[in-house]
Design a protein around this motif. Structure first.
Motif, PDB file in Angstrom:
ATOM      1  N   SER A  79       0.862  -1.183   0.000  1.00 26.33           N
ATOM      2  CA  SER A  79       0.000   0.000   0.000  1.00 26.33           C
ATOM      3  C   SER A  79       0.897   1.231   0.000  1.00 26.33           C
ATOM      4  O   SER A  79       1.858   1.313   0.755  1.00 26.33           O
ATOM      5  CB  SER A  79      -0.891   0.017   1.244  1.00 26.33           C
ATOM      6  OG  SER A  79      -1.467   1.289   1.412  1.00 26.33           O
ATOM      7  N   ASN A  80       0.596   2.182  -0.860  1.00 29.73           N
ATOM      8  CA  ASN A  80       1.452   3.365  -0.936  1.00 29.73           C
ATOM      9  C   ASN A  80       0.862   4.544  -0.163  1.00 29.73           C
ATOM     10  O   ASN A  80       1.097   5.687  -0.493  1.00 29.73           O
ATOM     11  CB  ASN A  80       1.721   3.742  -2.398  1.00 29.73           C
ATOM     12  CG  ASN A  80       0.450   4.009  -3.176  1.00 29.73           C
ATOM     13  OD1 ASN A  80      -0.636   4.088  -2.600  1.00 29.73           O
ATOM     14  ND2 ASN A  80       0.574   4.158  -4.473  1.00 29.73           N
ATOM     15  N   GLN A  81       0.101   4.248   0.877  1.00 26.27           N
ATOM     16  CA  GLN A  81      -0.477   5.283   1.721  1.00 26.27           C
ATOM     17  C   GLN A  81       0.032   5.094   3.149  1.00 26.27           C
ATOM     18  O   GLN A  81       0.776   4.153   3.425  1.00 26.27           O
ATOM     19  CB  GLN A  81      -2.008   5.200   1.683  1.00 26.27           C
ATOM     20  CG  GLN A  81      -2.560   5.347   0.265  1.00 26.27           C
ATOM     21  CD  GLN A  81      -4.045   5.525   0.251  1.00 26.27           C
ATOM     22  OE1 GLN A  81      -4.514   6.610   0.505  1.00 26.27           O
ATOM     23  NE2 GLN A  81      -4.780   4.471  -0.038  1.00 26.27           N
ATOM     24  N   LEU A  82      -0.369   5.960   4.061  1.00 22.63           N
ATOM     25  CA  LEU A  82      -0.131   5.722   5.483  1.00 22.63           C
ATOM     26  C   LEU A  82      -1.263   4.817   5.943  1.00 22.63           C
ATOM     27  O   LEU A  82      -2.423   5.198   5.879  1.00 22.63           O
ATOM     28  CB  LEU A  82      -0.154   7.027   6.273  1.00 22.63           C
ATOM     29  CG  LEU A  82       1.087   7.895   6.162  1.00 22.63           C
ATOM     30  CD1 LEU A  82       0.826   9.253   6.764  1.00 22.63           C
ATOM     31  CD2 LEU A  82       2.262   7.234   6.837  1.00 22.63           C
ATOM     32  N   ASP A  83      -0.927   3.599   6.344  1.00 23.80           N
ATOM     33  CA  ASP A  83      -1.977   2.671   6.742  1.00 23.80           C
ATOM     34  C   ASP A  83      -1.602   1.973   8.034  1.00 23.80           C
ATOM     35  O   ASP A  83      -0.458   2.007   8.464  1.00 23.80           O
ATOM     36  CB  ASP A  83      -2.272   1.662   5.631  1.00 23.80           C
ATOM     37  CG  ASP A  83      -1.064   0.842   5.254  1.00 23.80           C
ATOM     38  OD1 ASP A  83      -0.492   0.186   6.142  1.00 23.80           O
ATOM     39  OD2 ASP A  83      -0.682   0.854   4.073  1.00 23.80           O
ATOM     40  N   GLY A  84      -2.574   1.343   8.635  1.00 22.32           N
ATOM     41  CA  GLY A  84      -2.364   0.653   9.900  1.00 22.32           C
ATOM     42  C   GLY A  84      -2.060  -0.819   9.753  1.00 22.32           C
ATOM     43  O   GLY A  84      -2.007  -1.529  10.753  1.00 22.32           O
ATOM     44  N   ILE A  85      -1.840  -1.281   8.524  1.00 23.79           N
ATOM     45  CA  ILE A  85      -1.454  -2.685   8.344  1.00 23.79           C
ATOM     46  C   ILE A  85      -0.192  -2.937   9.175  1.00 23.79           C
ATOM     47  O   ILE A  85      -0.074  -3.910   9.882  1.00 23.79           O
ATOM     48  CB  ILE A  85      -1.233  -3.013   6.849  1.00 23.79           C
ATOM     49  CG1 ILE A  85      -2.558  -2.880   6.102  1.00 23.79           C
ATOM     50  CG2 ILE A  85      -0.631  -4.399   6.694  1.00 23.79           C
ATOM     51  CD1 ILE A  85      -2.438  -3.011   4.603  1.00 23.79           C
ATOM     52  N   VAL A  86       0.770  -2.021   9.039  1.00 28.55           N
ATOM     53  CA  VAL A  86       1.946  -1.957   9.901  1.00 28.55           C
ATOM     54  C   VAL A  86       1.998  -0.490  10.332  1.00 28.55           C
ATOM     55  O   VAL A  86       1.711   0.378   9.526  1.00 28.55           O
ATOM     56  CB  VAL A  86       3.242  -2.253   9.134  1.00 28.55           C
ATOM     57  CG1 VAL A  86       4.274  -2.884  10.019  1.00 28.55           C
ATOM     58  CG2 VAL A  86       3.040  -3.024   7.885  1.00 28.55           C
ATOM     59  N   ASP A  87       2.353  -0.204  11.579  1.00 23.41           N
ATOM     60  CA  ASP A  87       2.423   1.200  11.997  1.00 23.41           C
ATOM     61  C   ASP A  87       3.377   1.951  11.074  1.00 23.41           C
ATOM     62  O   ASP A  87       4.491   1.485  10.807  1.00 23.41           O
ATOM     63  CB  ASP A  87       2.914   1.304  13.437  1.00 23.41           C
ATOM     64  CG  ASP A  87       1.909   0.737  14.430  1.00 23.41           C
ATOM     65  OD1 ASP A  87       0.808   0.352  14.003  1.00 23.41           O
ATOM     66  OD2 ASP A  87       2.240   0.696  15.622  1.00 23.41           O
ATOM     67  N   GLU A  88       2.933   3.114  10.581  1.00 23.28           N
ATOM     68  CA  GLU A  88       3.727   3.912   9.661  1.00 23.28           C
ATOM     69  C   GLU A  88       3.631   5.383  10.043  1.00 23.28           C
ATOM     70  O   GLU A  88       2.633   5.810  10.625  1.00 23.28           O
ATOM     71  CB  GLU A  88       3.233   3.755   8.221  1.00 23.28           C
ATOM     72  CG  GLU A  88       3.317   2.339   7.708  1.00 23.28           C
ATOM     73  CD  GLU A  88       2.722   2.172   6.324  1.00 23.28           C
ATOM     74  OE1 GLU A  88       3.116   1.213   5.657  1.00 23.28           O
ATOM     75  OE2 GLU A  88       1.872   2.979   5.910  1.00 23.28           O
ATOM     76  N   SER A  89       4.672   6.142   9.690  1.00 20.91           N
ATOM     77  CA  SER A  89       4.637   7.579   9.942  1.00 20.91           C
ATOM     78  C   SER A  89       5.574   8.298   8.981  1.00 20.91           C
ATOM     79  O   SER A  89       6.443   7.676   8.356  1.00 20.91           O
ATOM     80  CB  SER A  89       5.033   7.900  11.384  1.00 20.91           C
ATOM     81  OG  SER A  89       6.387   7.577  11.603  1.00 20.91           O
ATOM     82  N   ILE A  90       5.374   9.593   8.884  1.00 19.56           N
ATOM     83  CA  ILE A  90       6.268  10.467   8.117  1.00 19.56           C
ATOM     84  C   ILE A  90       6.595  11.654   9.004  1.00 19.56           C
ATOM     85  O   ILE A  90       5.698  12.302   9.549  1.00 19.56           O
ATOM     86  CB  ILE A  90       5.622  10.936   6.803  1.00 19.56           C
ATOM     87  CG1 ILE A  90       5.307   9.756   5.890  1.00 19.56           C
ATOM     88  CG2 ILE A  90       6.538  11.934   6.084  1.00 19.56           C
ATOM     89  CD1 ILE A  90       4.605  10.122   4.594  1.00 19.56           C
ATOM     90  N   THR A  91       7.910  11.937   9.140  1.00 20.62           N
ATOM     91  CA  THR A  91       8.374  13.071   9.938  1.00 20.62           C
ATOM     92  C   THR A  91       8.913  14.156   9.018  1.00 20.62           C
ATOM     93  O   THR A  91       9.709  13.877   8.119  1.00 20.62           O
ATOM     94  CB  THR A  91       9.476  12.633  10.924  1.00 20.62           C
ATOM     95  OG1 THR A  91       8.926  11.647  11.800  1.00 20.62           O
ATOM     96  CG2 THR A  91       9.995  13.814  11.735  1.00 20.62           C
ATOM     97  N   PHE A  92       8.473  15.381   9.263  1.00 20.90           N
ATOM     98  CA  PHE A  92       8.938  16.559   8.536  1.00 20.90           C
ATOM     99  C   PHE A  92       9.808  17.374   9.494  1.00 20.90           C
ATOM    100  O   PHE A  92       9.338  17.782  10.560  1.00 20.90           O
ATOM    101  CB  PHE A  92       7.755  17.401   8.062  1.00 20.90           C
ATOM    102  CG  PHE A  92       6.835  16.665   7.138  1.00 20.90           C
ATOM    103  CD1 PHE A  92       7.035  16.695   5.770  1.00 20.90           C
ATOM    104  CD2 PHE A  92       5.791  15.908   7.643  1.00 20.90           C
ATOM    105  CE1 PHE A  92       6.194  15.998   4.915  1.00 20.90           C
ATOM    106  CE2 PHE A  92       4.943  15.204   6.798  1.00 20.90           C
ATOM    107  CZ  PHE A  92       5.153  15.247   5.428  1.00 20.90           C
ATOM    108  N   THR A  93      11.077  17.589   9.123  1.00 15.34           N
ATOM    109  CA  THR A  93      11.999  18.352   9.958  1.00 15.34           C
ATOM    110  C   THR A  93      12.396  19.616   9.203  1.00 15.34           C
ATOM    111  O   THR A  93      12.848  19.543   8.053  1.00 15.34           O
ATOM    112  CB  THR A  93      13.248  17.518  10.297  1.00 15.34           C
ATOM    113  OG1 THR A  93      12.824  16.298  10.923  1.00 15.34           O
ATOM    114  CG2 THR A  93      14.177  18.274  11.229  1.00 15.34           C
ATOM    115  N   PHE A  94      12.230  20.762   9.840  1.00 12.06           N
ATOM    116  CA  PHE A  94      12.486  22.056   9.212  1.00 12.06           C
ATOM    117  C   PHE A  94      13.923  22.502   9.444  1.00 12.06           C
ATOM    118  O   PHE A  94      14.527  22.185  10.467  1.00 12.06           O
ATOM    119  CB  PHE A  94      11.520  23.113   9.772  1.00 12.06           C
ATOM    120  CG  PHE A  94      10.082  22.775   9.516  1.00 12.06           C
ATOM    121  CD1 PHE A  94       9.475  23.116   8.313  1.00 12.06           C
ATOM    122  CD2 PHE A  94       9.342  22.089  10.462  1.00 12.06           C
ATOM    123  CE1 PHE A  94       8.159  22.783   8.069  1.00 12.06           C
ATOM    124  CE2 PHE A  94       8.016  21.756  10.230  1.00 12.06           C
ATOM    125  CZ  PHE A  94       7.423  22.098   9.031  1.00 12.06           C
TER     126      PHE A  94
END
Length: 190
Positions: A79-94
């Motif tokens: 899956s190419n989305q953020l999904d709960g199949i496996v915990d996933e996250s995206i971090t944005f650092t400025f």
């Protein structure tokens, strides 16, 4: 007197311009790069930084970018989305601190919810708000995560604003402008 008014007007306009918000577009052709990579980046005006995908498990994590935004994939999770199949996250650092205004999701259905962190501290657990409003907090990073079995969304964009100068800074500038005007007046009188 004209110079003093011009200086005050300049300071006032600078303060107004400094509060302008910037929307960072995370869709294909937008302000982010890194599709299929383990790290990405974003740049929109003076707002720049890095994007770091994460998935629970031992396989590599990759950013996925489509016309609807950013997601994460890797290992057997195609899956190419953020999904709960496996915990996933995206971090944005400025690259420098900003005021977080909001983040908007796409493909965000009624069963979706996001975990939201600011500077590593959770601020929303299972939020169903789209867009999510941060409340103008100053931060150097934020993370959007998915951990529910029904989660299946993308991060479309986020909005930030520059950190405003403290009021004391404007008072200092006004005071210096006043002293400059007084100095000029005295020189003309002499």
């Amino acid at each position: 007197m004209k110079n003093l008014l011009a200086t005050v007007a300049f300071v006032g306009l600078s303060a107004t311009a400094a509060s302008a918000a910037t929307v960072v577009d995370l869709t294909t052709g937008g302000d982010a790069t890194g599709n299929g990579l383990q790290m990405g980046s974003f740049a929109s005006g003076a707002v720049t930084g890095t994007i770091d995908p994460w998935r629970r498990g031992g396989s590599a994590d990759y950013l996925t970018q489509t016309g609807t935004g950013l997601g994460v994939t890797g290992g057997w999770d195609t899956s190419n989305q953020l999904d709960g199949i496996v915990d996933e996250s995206i971090t944005f650092t400025f690259d420098h601190s900003v005021r977080l205004v909001s983040v908007e999701f796409s493909n965000f259905g009624r069963y979706d919810d996001a975990d939201i962190y600011v500077n590593g501290t959770m601020v929303a657990d299972d939020s169903s708000n789209n867009p999510y409003y941060f409340g103008n907090v100053v931060a150097s990073s934020f993370t959007i995560g998915a951990d529910g079995v029904f989660d299946n969304f993308r991060i479309k964009s986020f909005t930030v604003a520059p950190v405003p100068l403290p009021a004391a800074g404007f008072l200092l500038l006004g005071g210096l402008a006043g002293l400059g005007a007084l100095s000029r007046k005295r020189k003309k009188a002499a």
